[in-house]
Write an enzyme that holds these catalytic residues in place. Structure first.
Site, PDB file in Angstrom:
ATOM      1  N   GLU A  76     -51.766 -59.521 -25.269  1.00 53.83           N
ATOM      2  CA  GLU A  76     -52.035 -58.249 -24.500  1.00 53.83           C
ATOM      3  C   GLU A  76     -53.640 -58.067 -23.963  1.00 53.83           C
ATOM      4  O   GLU A  76     -54.082 -59.337 -23.984  1.00 53.83           O
ATOM      5  CB  GLU A  76     -51.865 -56.972 -25.399  1.00 53.83           C
ATOM      6  CG  GLU A  76     -53.095 -56.847 -26.622  1.00 53.83           C
ATOM      7  CD  GLU A  76     -52.698 -55.789 -27.312  1.00 53.83           C
ATOM      8  OE1 GLU A  76     -51.548 -55.272 -27.637  1.00 53.83           O
ATOM      9  OE2 GLU A  76     -53.462 -55.401 -28.304  1.00 53.83           O
ATOM     10  N   HIS A  99     -54.350 -50.121 -28.933  1.00 51.39           N
ATOM     11  CA  HIS A  99     -55.139 -50.647 -29.676  1.00 51.39           C
ATOM     12  C   HIS A  99     -56.840 -50.605 -29.435  1.00 51.39           C
ATOM     13  O   HIS A  99     -57.229 -50.515 -28.223  1.00 51.39           O
ATOM     14  CB  HIS A  99     -54.951 -52.314 -29.972  1.00 51.39           C
ATOM     15  CG  HIS A  99     -53.426 -52.410 -30.290  1.00 51.39           C
ATOM     16  ND1 HIS A  99     -52.941 -53.343 -30.216  1.00 51.39           N
ATOM     17  CD2 HIS A  99     -52.732 -51.805 -31.138  1.00 51.39           C
ATOM     18  CE1 HIS A  99     -51.688 -53.549 -30.731  1.00 51.39           C
ATOM     19  NE2 HIS A  99     -51.476 -52.408 -31.339  1.00 51.39           N
TER      20      HIS A  99
END
Length: 331
Positions: free
Chosen positions: A241, A284
């Protein structure tokens, strides 16, 4: 400069600007002598793995609890006696754990991790998200000075050898023992990949979510090195990511592996965050696309050049991997 970075008020104001520099600092520090070199074998968990729990207990399902000897430590400290720490008593001597699962809130997680390192627990799994950055710097400095313990996380749902051992919070019911090793920065996307490979009849040999914080104890490359050498892992799935350089380093490792191996294992990969704007955290704590970071598209391109098969989403990973394994076996 480092003193400024470690200043809590300064971090609060300048974290987005300094995050990539902090990542680089930790990467450089972890590549020095000592540290987690030689501890990758601790990532192998199985039915004989013994687990202790620091902090709040997350009860494993009966299918796993029956195979793993467990101890629960209510305090973040492994053991206290007479006001002094004595980490080798009780939990350490009586259980002799292979793994400590750290279920301690973020502000206190670093102390629990360091305690486990001092106790020489081989594998430490930390699930807390948003552990303070200056705490993570201290954790990495401690890890760098030893060679017995390895950290997974923080912000990791854990590690699982399906139908043998689960350390963490992943929804275990869909996992099946099988042929595919999965490493992911995203816990949720790892669950999707598991569902896809289970539906395809492949199952999983080992699933490791390295965590979405900016400075994880175990990287994608660390997991890949385990999968490359693990006989039961026949195919590999990588889920990256935005944020950091892990995917670029993994791409270089994959390139070297494929160049030096006559029959390399097939690798399927994706990188989440294709539409993520710069300067904004996406989910996140470490999923922050700074001006210095490669984009998700650039990371995916690097993995593809290295020889990984890029897919648009984890739902198709099982079908694609099944086709690649069939081709590999036929060849």
């Amino acid at each position: 400069m480092l003193r400024q970075l470690l200043s809590v008020p300064m971090l609060a104001r300048r974290l987005p600007r300094n995050l990539s520099r902090l990542r680089s600092f930790v990467t450089a520090a972890s590549s020095c002598h000592g540290g987690t070199e030689g501890t990758a074998h601790h990532l192998h968990v199985d039915a004989k793995t013994r687990i202790i729990y620091q902090g709040e207990k997350h009860t494993p399902p009966a299918a796993y609890a029956s195979r793993n000897r467990l101890a629960h430590l209510r305090s973040p400290r492994l053991h206290r006696t007479g006001g002094k720490r004595d980490v080798r008593l009780d939990a350490m001597d009586n259980v002799a754990p292979h793994v400590s699962a750290v279920f301690v809130p973020a502000p206190f997680a670093a102390a629990a991790i360091v305690e486990a390192v001092e106790a020489e627990v081989p594998l430490i799994v930390a699930v807390a998200e948003h552990v303070p950055v200056h705490d993570l710097l201290r954790v990495h400095e401690v890890l760098r000075t030893q060679s017995r313990s390895r950290l997974v996380g923080p912000n990791s749902p854990g590690i699982i050898a399906p139908e043998q051992c689960r350390v963490g919070i992943m929804p275990f019911a869909q996992y099946r023992r099988g042929r595919v090793g999965i490493v992911s920065k995203s816990g949720t996307l790892s669950y999707e990949a598991v569902g896809a490979t289970t539906a395809a009849g492949l199952g999983q040999s080992l699933v490791l979510a390295v965590g979405g914080d900016a400075m994880p104890g175990t990287s994608i490359s660390d997991a890949l090195a385990v999968f490359f050498a693990q006989p039961e892992t026949e195919g590999i799935i990588v889920i990256g990511e935005i944020g950091g350089e892990q995917e670029l380093r993994a791409a270089e490792l994959i390139r070297r592996y494929r160049a030096s191996t006559s029959h390399p294992k097939p690798i399927v990969a994706m990188v989440a965050g294709q539409t993520a704007p710069r300067g904004r955290t996406m989910g996140h704590a470490g999923a922050f696309l700074s001006p210095r970071d490669a984009t998700a598209k650039e990371k995916a391109a690097a993995l593809e050049r290295a020889g990984a098969v890029i897919v648009p989403h984890p739902g198709v990973m099982g079908v694609v991997m099944k086709e690649l394994l069939a081709t590999t076996c036929a060849g």
